[in-house]
Scaffold this active site. Sequence first.
Site, PDB file in Angstrom:
ATOM      1  N   ASP A   1       0.000  -7.561   1.350  1.00  0.00           N
ATOM      2  CA  ASP A   1       0.403  -6.160   1.497  1.00  0.00           C
ATOM      3  C   ASP A   1       1.917  -6.025   1.598  1.00  0.00           C
ATOM      4  O   ASP A   1       2.429  -5.233   2.388  1.00  0.00           O
ATOM      5  CB  ASP A   1      -0.282  -5.490   2.697  1.00  0.00           C
ATOM      6  CG  ASP A   1      -0.176  -3.966   2.630  1.00  0.00           C
ATOM      7  OD1 ASP A   1       0.085  -3.435   1.530  1.00  0.00           O
ATOM      8  OD2 ASP A   1      -0.341  -3.306   3.683  1.00  0.00           O
TER       9      ASP A   1
ATOM     10  N   SER B   1       4.616   2.712   7.824  1.00  0.00           N
ATOM     11  CA  SER B   1       4.272   1.521   7.052  1.00  0.00           C
ATOM     12  C   SER B   1       5.457   1.045   6.212  1.00  0.00           C
ATOM     13  O   SER B   1       6.080   1.834   5.496  1.00  0.00           O
ATOM     14  CB  SER B   1       3.088   1.806   6.127  1.00  0.00           C
ATOM     15  OG  SER B   1       1.904   1.941   6.851  1.00  0.00           O
TER      16      SER B   1
ATOM     17  N   HIS C   1       0.812  -1.215   0.000  1.00  0.00           N
ATOM     18  CA  HIS C   1       0.000   0.000   0.000  1.00  0.00           C
ATOM     19  C   HIS C   1       0.849   1.270   0.000  1.00  0.00           C
ATOM     20  O   HIS C   1       0.346   2.359  -0.282  1.00  0.00           O
ATOM     21  CB  HIS C   1      -0.994  -0.001   1.172  1.00  0.00           C
ATOM     22  CG  HIS C   1      -0.409   0.316   2.513  1.00  0.00           C
ATOM     23  ND1 HIS C   1      -0.137  -0.644   3.465  1.00  0.00           N
ATOM     24  CD2 HIS C   1      -0.057   1.491   3.091  1.00  0.00           C
ATOM     25  CE1 HIS C   1       0.335  -0.085   4.555  1.00  0.00           C
ATOM     26  NE2 HIS C   1       0.407   1.217   4.349  1.00  0.00           N
TER      27      HIS C   1
END
Length: 394
Positions: free
Chosen positions: A52, A136, A22
């Site tokens: 992911d 992230s 992402h």
Amino acid sequence: DVTSAGSGVIVDPNGLILTNNHVIEDSVAIEVRLSDRRAFPATLVQADQRSDLAVIRIDVKDLPAARFNTSGQVEVGQWVIALGNPFGFGQDGRASVSHGVVSALGRNLPGLGGIGSDRYYGHLIQTDAPINPGNSGGPLLNLDGEVIGINTAIFSTSQGSQGLGFAIPIDSKTWAVIGKLRRGEEIAYGYLGVSVKPIDEVDAKRLGVAAYKGALVHEVQPNTPASKAGIRMDDVIVAFNGVRVADEDELIREVGATPVGAQSTVDVVRDGKPVSITVTLAKRALAVATRPVPVPNTRPVEPGRYSWRGISVQALTKDLADRLGLAAPVGVLVNSVDRNSPAYLAGIRPGFVIQQIGNEAVNNVGDFRRVTAALSTTWKGLIHTNNGVFVVGP
């Protein structure tokens, strides 16, 4: 143009970097900035929406690669360190460091993928180490400096850290995915073709099984490996290929990690008796992104719509079902969700399709009215949607 920031981990001295899918998804250009402040353009090697994870490459040699602990041996309470680029403060290449402990293991965060996504956040490490937007793709380390997880998600009512951060564990299954991404291979996931849910006390009593042990089949999709093999609704799956299945998350991981086309053994409890079923897994189809459904966020309830616990719903037409990639217009479309409601805090969002509340199927607005009207004001339970299962309280 929109610019976003994320983090990554060097997995190979020859320029391979691991991050979240992402972070780089839909990007036009990717730039990597190292701790010595050098910046390089990056190219995508391979990405996988479901896990992911993604691997990118920069044209640099002799980089200091991270050490990974692939044993999956992580304990609740152990100290951990999170590195990354929170809120873009690491744009100079120097990572921010935070620390905390492992708060829990095996966490499942359904519904975070969004409409048109096949992303699955399961079996996660939960930590109270401060993790914020921009972290992230960064590493979660043990005190030996080994990567034990990839920081991926937070739960927050303020868009900042509130002590609920989640990381993808670096266990054998994740490491196998990373290896394929490094080689530029597509990840092919095994597909069974069932929808499963936890076994609560009501189901356990009805089926004569132990509560919260196994995965309860509440739907079998037609023309799938499960339907062809004879798996039925209300079967309780207790093992897959000899591996005990404690819950639906473990089943999803085991099925996904099994090679496509492999013959597998599914052990179920049916009518109180053990049954062993042989099934040949298919390949899980890639998710197809769909256009957002044009539903309002704050529009008042109109005729044909109904609201309960902050959720306003409307009829699911065939056109909307087609745009959401659903096989049939079964369920009700969430039209809006009050931001102060338990449903919103649980993760339910506009555009989701509610298909079951508790043990009751919801096929249309009439079902939604009937089921919710029968629930007490203190009811707390599961709401099943096309984007996952959510625990909603009063």
